[in-house]
Design a protein around this motif. Structure first.
Motif, PDB file in Angstrom:
ATOM      1  N   LYS A 405      16.332  24.129  10.464  1.00  0.00           N
ATOM      2  CA  LYS A 405      16.849  23.497   9.251  1.00  0.00           C
ATOM      3  C   LYS A 405      18.235  24.018   8.938  1.00  0.00           C
ATOM      4  O   LYS A 405      19.125  23.282   8.538  1.00  0.00           O
ATOM      5  N   GLN A 406      18.423  25.303   9.152  1.00  0.00           N
ATOM      6  CA  GLN A 406      19.718  25.926   8.926  1.00  0.00           C
ATOM      7  C   GLN A 406      20.770  25.327   9.877  1.00  0.00           C
ATOM      8  O   GLN A 406      21.889  25.047   9.476  1.00  0.00           O
ATOM      9  N   THR A 407      20.379  25.108  11.122  1.00  0.00           N
ATOM     10  CA  THR A 407      21.305  24.553  12.104  1.00  0.00           C
ATOM     11  C   THR A 407      21.668  23.116  11.785  1.00  0.00           C
ATOM     12  O   THR A 407      22.818  22.716  11.868  1.00  0.00           O
ATOM     13  N   VAL A 408      20.667  22.325  11.389  1.00  0.00           N
ATOM     14  CA  VAL A 408      20.924  20.918  11.090  1.00  0.00           C
ATOM     15  C   VAL A 408      21.870  20.780   9.904  1.00  0.00           C
ATOM     16  O   VAL A 408      22.762  19.933   9.878  1.00  0.00           O
ATOM     17  N   ASN A 409      21.685  21.644   8.886  1.00  0.00           N
ATOM     18  CA  ASN A 409      22.503  21.543   7.689  1.00  0.00           C
ATOM     19  C   ASN A 409      23.816  22.284   7.765  1.00  0.00           C
ATOM     20  O   ASN A 409      24.579  22.286   6.817  1.00  0.00           O
TER      21      ASN A 409
END
Length: 411
Positions: A405-409
């Motif tokens: 989630k951190q990478t996507v955002n």
């Protein structure tokens, strides 16, 4: 999969130089000295003080560790800007101090975690925080029952049976935990007219015989380890080695040994390099393995005669350390106004859970290797070990979700 990295310069729009590093190190050294004074004033000695003083001493020791970790981590990340000899001599001493002071708390937390898990798996209703005190009250009656004679082969078979009871291949952790609850007391005769599932009886507050003996065994082993760690910490705080470290930190509070070029050197490339090491280590993690609901390889290794740490856990522990270094680097860049990154915080919490569960599983496996324990005790320890390995897998999955989630955002 290519990952986008978090921009460590995002909180600061301007260049951050070595002067910010010096200010951060001076602040952490000041916190270290303040915590040391509080520890000495509030019962941080062998004979201790009142209960409230003891709690304050524990808080002070925690603050000592926190400051030591931050100083050591900053010396590692920004070592090109610091005097090489001084930095290389200081870092291992701070790591020694932080590790020594943290052992007692680690054993205490591990014991509480394992006793609560035993209560949960056996169907007993226990409120958080009661497990350790309840076990202490039962110690006089149950301690002597933890070492009945049984041959090693029988105990090993019981451990394996307990681990299988915690979940079949491919079972998700919730289903495996349900099976464990139903079988943890298999070695104890039960009332034939009673319900088949132990949790169906609301008033059932006692552990089964195997779980009770396992809890008493774990309590004796971990309490002894905690007592030794406490004595070691007290000896360390009174040693010449610690006084040498404290003297160097006192000097650091007023004078930081920067290189001549450090005051004009930008810190952001070094912070970005720390983040790069973190993302590379995460990329190398077996995240696909973390998606499996039941990791049989981890279970089999933990119950083998080999007491060495599980090879699957090492890379995850390393990522936890690198994540901590990344956080400390952000603190240096942002000074006293470090923004709260919820996703980064969630990833760190998952890795802390992973560390706690893996060490608890190792403690259960070590207890199961105790000679001449009863099969029912070994069985309960096998169930407990499998339960904690499930917790390890759940923590890995939680980290995977938080980091993706951190990478996507990420921008």
């Amino acid at each position: 999969m290519a990952q986008q990295h978090l921009d460590p310069t995002d909180p600061t729009a301007t260049e951050v130089t070595g002067d910010a590093l010096a200010g951060y190190l001076r602040a952490q050294a000041t916190e270290f000295l303040r915590a040391l004074r509080l520890h000495r004033e509030n019962g941080g000695t062998a004979n201790g003080g009142a209960a409230n003083k003891t709690e304050e001493a524990v808080d002070a020791a925690r603050a000592l560790r926190r400051s030591a970790r931050r100083i050591s981590g900053s010396l590692h990340t920004f070592r090109p800007l610091l005097d090489t000899d001084w930095s290389e001599e200081m870092r291992p001493e701070l790591a020694w101090l932080s590790g020594t002071l943290g052992l007692e708390h680690a054993y205490e937390s591990r014991l509480e975690r394992l006793l609560l898990a035993l209560h949960r798996l056996s169907g007993a209703a226990v409120f958080p925080g009661q497990a350790v005190s309840d076990a202490a009250g039962r110690r006089s009656g149950a301690a002597g029952a933890a070492a009945p004679s049984a041959d090693a082969a029988g105990a090993s078979a019981a451990v394996a049976a307990g681990s299988r009871a915690a979940g079949a291949m491919g079972d998700p952790p919730a289903r495996a935990e349900s099976r464990a609850r139903g079988r943890v007391g298999a070695g104890t005769p039960s009332n034939a007219s009673g319900p088949a599932h132990p949790t169906a009886t609301p008033e059932r507050g006692n552990l089964t015989v195997g779980a009770a003996k396992a809890g008493a065994l774990l309590e004796r082993q971990l309490t002894l380890a905690r007592t030794r760690a406490h004595s070691t910490a007290l000896q360390a705080l009174g040693s010449s080695r610690f006084h040498a470290v404290a003297d160097k930190v006192a000097v650091l509070a007023s004078e930081v040994p920067l290189t001549p070029a450090a005051p004009t050197t930008d810190l952001r490339p070094l912070a970005a390099a720390a983040e790069e090491r973190l993302t590379d280590a995460i990329t190398a993690l077996p995240l696909l393995t973390a998606g499996h609901p039941y990791n049989a390889e981890a279970l089999v290794h933990g119950l083998s005669p080999d007491p060495s740490p599980h090879p699957q856990d090492g890379p995850w522990h390393q990522v936890r350390l690198l994540l901590r270094l990344h956080r400390y680097a952000l603190e240096v860049l942002c000074g006293g106004s470090t923004p709260v990154d919820v996703r980064l915080l969630a990833a760190g919490q998952a890795l802390n859970r992973h560390r706690d569960a893996s060490e608890a599983a190792a403690a259960a496996a070590q207890a199961a290797r105790t000679p001449r324990i009863a099969p029912a005790t070994a069985y309960a320890l096998g169930v407990l070990h499998a339960d904690q390995r499930h917790e390890v897998e759940a923590a890995r999955f939680a980290f995977q979700q938080a980091w993706q989630k951190q990478t996507v955002n990420a921008p």
